[in-house]
Design a protein around this motif. Structure first.
Motif, PDB file in Angstrom:
ATOM      1  N   THR A   1     -44.037  33.792 -23.157  1.00 26.82           N
ATOM      2  CA  THR A   1     -43.769  32.586 -23.955  1.00 26.82           C
ATOM      3  C   THR A   1     -44.399  31.381 -23.282  1.00 26.82           C
ATOM      4  OG1 THR A   1     -41.720  32.133 -22.770  1.00 26.82           O
ATOM      5  CG2 THR A   1     -41.587  33.583 -24.705  1.00 26.82           C
ATOM      6  N   PRO A   2     -44.675  30.327 -24.026  1.00 28.60           N
ATOM      7  CA  PRO A   2     -45.205  29.114 -23.381  1.00 28.60           C
ATOM      8  C   PRO A   2     -44.280  28.576 -22.301  1.00 28.60           C
ATOM      9  CG  PRO A   2     -45.497  29.007 -25.747  1.00 28.60           C
ATOM     10  CD  PRO A   2     -44.649  30.211 -25.488  1.00 28.60           C
ATOM     11  N   ALA A   3     -42.997  28.729 -22.504  1.00 28.13           N
ATOM     12  CA  ALA A   3     -42.071  28.225 -21.478  1.00 28.13           C
ATOM     13  C   ALA A   3     -42.254  28.967 -20.170  1.00 28.13           C
ATOM     14  CB  ALA A   3     -40.633  28.359 -21.977  1.00 28.13           C
ATOM     15  N   ASP A   4     -42.444  30.307 -20.261  1.00 23.40           N
ATOM     16  CA  ASP A   4     -42.674  31.065 -19.040  1.00 23.40           C
ATOM     17  C   ASP A   4     -44.046  30.758 -18.456  1.00 23.40           C
ATOM     18  OD1 ASP A   4     -40.207  32.241 -19.275  1.00 23.40           O
ATOM     19  OD2 ASP A   4     -40.967  34.022 -20.341  1.00 23.40           O
ATOM     20  N   GLY A   5     -44.996  30.526 -19.343  1.00 24.16           N
ATOM     21  CA  GLY A   5     -46.355  30.297 -18.852  1.00 24.16           C
ATOM     22  C   GLY A   5     -46.511  28.987 -18.118  1.00 24.16           C
ATOM     23  N   TYR A   6     -45.765  27.968 -18.541  1.00 25.60           N
ATOM     24  CA  TYR A   6     -45.907  26.652 -17.922  1.00 25.60           C
ATOM     25  C   TYR A   6     -44.765  26.321 -16.956  1.00 25.60           C
ATOM     26  CZ  TYR A   6     -49.571  25.951 -21.392  1.00 25.60           C
ATOM     27  OH  TYR A   6     -50.701  26.052 -22.147  1.00 25.60           O
ATOM     28  N   ALA A   7     -43.887  27.251 -16.705  1.00 25.41           N
ATOM     29  CA  ALA A   7     -42.771  26.977 -15.797  1.00 25.41           C
ATOM     30  C   ALA A   7     -43.283  26.790 -14.378  1.00 25.41           C
ATOM     31  CB  ALA A   7     -41.765  28.121 -15.861  1.00 25.41           C
ATOM     32  N   LEU A   8     -42.666  25.814 -13.670  1.00 26.77           N
ATOM     33  CA  LEU A   8     -43.051  25.500 -12.293  1.00 26.77           C
ATOM     34  C   LEU A   8     -41.886  25.741 -11.366  1.00 26.77           C
ATOM     35  CD1 LEU A   8     -44.991  22.149 -12.844  1.00 26.77           C
ATOM     36  CD2 LEU A   8     -45.942  24.475 -12.678  1.00 26.77           C
ATOM     37  N   GLN A   9     -42.216  26.029 -10.140  1.00 20.08           N
ATOM     38  CA  GLN A   9     -41.178  26.168  -9.128  1.00 20.08           C
ATOM     39  C   GLN A   9     -40.564  24.792  -8.857  1.00 20.08           C
ATOM     40  OE1 GLN A   9     -42.584  28.110  -5.601  1.00 20.08           O
ATOM     41  NE2 GLN A   9     -43.424  29.889  -6.714  1.00 20.08           N
ATOM     42  N   PRO A  10     -39.281  24.758  -8.546  1.00 17.42           N
ATOM     43  CA  PRO A  10     -38.621  23.458  -8.338  1.00 17.42           C
ATOM     44  C   PRO A  10     -39.289  22.655  -7.235  1.00 17.42           C
ATOM     45  CG  PRO A  10     -37.004  25.225  -8.517  1.00 17.42           C
ATOM     46  CD  PRO A  10     -38.331  25.888  -8.427  1.00 17.42           C
ATOM     47  N   GLY A  11     -39.602  21.408  -7.565  1.00 16.73           N
ATOM     48  CA  GLY A  11     -40.157  20.488  -6.587  1.00 16.73           C
ATOM     49  C   GLY A  11     -41.600  20.723  -6.229  1.00 16.73           C
ATOM     50  N   SER A  12     -42.374  21.459  -7.055  1.00 22.42           N
ATOM     51  CA  SER A  12     -43.776  21.714  -6.719  1.00 22.42           C
ATOM     52  C   SER A  12     -44.576  21.887  -8.006  1.00 22.42           C
ATOM     53  CB  SER A  12     -43.915  22.969  -5.841  1.00 22.42           C
ATOM     54  OG  SER A  12     -43.641  24.123  -6.584  1.00 22.42           O
ATOM     55  N   ASN A  13     -45.868  21.961  -7.828  1.00 21.05           N
ATOM     56  CA  ASN A  13     -46.755  22.224  -8.957  1.00 21.05           C
ATOM     57  C   ASN A  13     -47.188  23.688  -9.021  1.00 21.05           C
ATOM     58  OD1 ASN A  13     -46.790  19.533  -9.832  1.00 21.05           O
ATOM     59  ND2 ASN A  13     -48.441  19.012  -8.369  1.00 21.05           N
TER      60      ASN A  13
END
Length: 661
Positions: free
Chosen positions: A357-369
């Protein structure tokens, strides 16, 4: 006066030198001989003082010629009235032998004073010197001809040589007007180029690759064929070479030597990522070698006889697509001209999990890129989207669906490892271990390649990915364990057609910077590619399903029993039943035949059971290809028909193979 002449002759004899050879008479002193001749001719003492020897001698002989040249003079013969001419001696048949050297007299002997021997005085009247015997011509080259033995018949005369044919003179040409001078000859056309000019230490251009494939196929005498399976985004052809005739057959079943079997099929795909160029020479030279009819059966480097290759070509058809991404290859970039990663562009709804899903594809680790899910992010950014396939992807999908290889491999660069299915286990790439239902067969095929690799792929230890250390076993790994990749071509073929495809990383540097790496690429991978095609396409069951009454081919559905969860044997058009199998593992189940042209005819079920009776290690490189196939003919009996004939059991083992050199 006569007495005085005799005295002068005796004095001349005393002054004569010793003999230098067998001669007649004695040589007299010139002075004393002149005086004796004057007195013998009636001259006086005064004539001795007033007449020269030369003038008196010429007068006595009647010679009016010019005087002889200065120096030592040879005495001419006396006048004719003194004595009749002597009879010349006949020529001797043998040349005179040389005289021994003169013997010096011993001082004080009876030879007289001074050590000189006196000669007897000559008789009168004086005779002129005897003429020399006629000189024989020198013998011909090769020495004197030996005379025939006494009593031998004379040799017949040589036959006369035929007269020479007189030379025929050409009549003079008639008086014709002068023709205009011909134009200068045109230069000959350049010879046909039968060997493409490719420097394997460099990367050939797309035009050179196209020319190389065309010339190799044209010179194969019908063994190979070339076709374009589609076009790239920029319109370049995706060339595919077929090595062997797909419609040809072979006869592998010794119990049924007159029944033809279709050939097995194997495929290789190169340069899916345009910057991974290092292996292009391997796939091109594989085509060049196997399409050359003159080289058979000396395929190995150095002209070593290789009967395994001859056997492989007689039983297998190879499909080679050397360059899947010609646009990326030309631009030296990973993606195609649309910026899509082609090995993330094969996702379909056949996969056992949903697309990211786009949400999984663009998810970032907390506090980083940094992406939360690397596999999902990679597919979202570079995969092109679900069900949105690039022209190269659609062309290769169609091509693989038509040739349906029994085993295949996709070639890459950037590591040294043979990767096997599966490449992804879920839509996020979180699961790192999901064995294929056919396990351990995919990993075993990877070992067949790595253990036969001349560049020591088996010693490749592993890599570090996302902070994890991945260990390679004999230079092999499961794709998802190494790093998950969603939408790969190997997973698409696995899920859609239940076929095995390896992902082969053949060089550490994607670009293969060193010339030695490019030159040695084919030598390092040649036997691995050939062995994988032989083992992967033939190891296991290869049977024909026939109607016991008519002999017509039948279709069937198959229910496997063991091993549990494994794919069932596949039934192809023409009644070929095949199942790739692990060595030493028993496969069993039931075949349910049916006639696709007449559904009203029912057949009795046919149970099957077989095993490839060799150890894993022996099959890797020692067992010949023909011994790996369990070839059978299944004759289906119609329900209510006659009892089936006794057929050989499918579990019978082939004879032990000879060890290869």
């Amino acid at each position: 006066m006569v007495g005085l002449a005799a005295l002068l002759l005796l004095c001349a004899s005393a002054e004569a030198p010793p003999h230098e050879g067998p001669r007649e008479g004695a040589r007299l002193s010139d002075a004393w001989l002149q005086k004796a001749l004057i007195l013998a001719a009636g001259g006086s003492i005064d004539d001795l003082q007033t007449s020269s020897t030369a003038s008196l001698t010429r007068a006595a002989a009647g010679d009016t010629a010019s005087p002889p040249p200065s120096g030592k003079k040879k005495r001419p013969p006396p006048p004719g009235p003194l004595s009749p001419p002597p009879t010349p001696l006949p020529p001797s048949p043998q040349p005179p032998s040389p005289a021994p050297p003169p013997v010096k007299p011993v001082p004080g002997s009876a030879a007289g004073t001074g050590g000189k021997t006196k000669r007897p005085p000559p008789t009168f009247p004086l005779s002129p010197p005897s003429p020399s015997p006629p000189v024989s011509p020198p013998p011909l080259k090769g020495g004197r001809k030996r005379p025939p033995p006494p009593g031998a018949p004379p040799s017949p005369p040589a036959p006369p040589s035929p007269p020479k044919k007189p030379r025929r003179l050409r009549p003079p040409p008639p008086d014709l007007p002068l023709a205009p001078s011909p134009p200068p000859p045109s230069p000959p056309p350049p010879p046909l180029q039968v060997e493409p000019d490719i420097d394997w230490a460099r990367y050939p251009t797309f035009a050179q690759i196209s020319e190389y494939l065309a010339l190799r196929v044209a010179g194969s005498l019908g063994r190979c064929s070339l076709t374009s399976v589609g076009k790239s985004v920029q319109g370049r052809d995706l060339w595919a070479v077929t090595i062997g005739d797909p419609s040809s057959v072979h006869y592998p079943d010794p119990a049924n030597p007159d029944i033809p079997f279709p050939k097995a099929r194997a495929a290789y795909i190169g340069v899916m990522h345009g910057d991974e160029k290092g292996h292009i020479s391997a796939v091109l030279r594989l085509v060049g070698e196997l399409c050359d009819p003159i080289s058979e059966p000396r395929f190995a480097p150095g002209g070593v006889l290789d009967g395994n290759v001859t056997d492989l070509l007689a039983s297998t058809v190879l499909y080679v697509l050397p360059l899947m991404n010609p646009d990326g290859y030309t631009a030296t970039q990973r993606y195609n001209a649309n910026g899509v990663d082609l090995n993330r562009n094969f996702f379909t709804n056949v996969f056992p999990f949903a697309a990211p899903t786009p949400a999984d594809g663009y998810a970032l680790q907390p506090g980083s890129n940094t992406a939360m899910y690397n596999a999902a992010a990679d597919w979202t950014d570079n995969g092109g989207g679900a069900d949105e396939h690039e022209p190269e992807t659609m062309a290769v999908m169609s091509w693989l669906a038509s040739v349906r290889p029994h085993v295949s491999a996709d070639l890459h660069g950037g590591a040294m490892v043979a990767s096997y299915a599966l490449d992804a286990c879920d839509s996020r790439g979180e699961v790192l271990d999901c064995p294929s239902p056919e396990a351990p067969l995919p990993g075993y095929l990877a070992n067949v390649y790595s253990m036969n690799h001349a560049g020591n792929m088996r010693f490749s230890w592993g890599e570090v990915q996302a902070g994890r250390t991945i260990r390679f076993a004999n230079g092999t790994t499961q794709g998802a364990t190494w790093y998950p990749a969603i939408g790969t071509i190997a997973d698409w073929l696995h899920h859609t057609h239940q076929r095995h495809m390896l992902t082969l990383e053949l060089h550490y540097s994607k670009y293969a910077l060193f010339s030695a790496d490019k030159l040695n690429m084919y030598a390092n991978n040649r036997w691995s590619m050939l062995r994988l095609a032989g083992v992967g396409a033939h190891m296991g069951l290869r049977a024909l399903l026939r109607d016991a009454t008519s002999g017509a081919p039948l279709a069937a559905t198959v229910t496997p029993k063991q091993p549990g969860g494994a794919w069932a044997p596949q039934v192809e058009n023409g009644g070929l039943v095949w199942k790739l199998a692990m060595p030493g593992v028993t496969y069993s189940g039931t075949i349910y035949p049916y006639d696709p042209a007449d559904s009203s005819v029912a057949y009795d079920p046919i149970p099957y059971s077989f095993v490839v009776p060799y150890s894993w290690d022996n099959v890797l490189s020692n067992v010949p290809r023909a011994s790996l196939s369990i070839s059978r003919v299944f004759r289906a009996v119609r329900v209510g028909g006659p009892a089936p004939q006794a057929a050989p059991t499918a579990a019978a083992s082939p004879p032990p193979p000879p060890q290869q050199q």
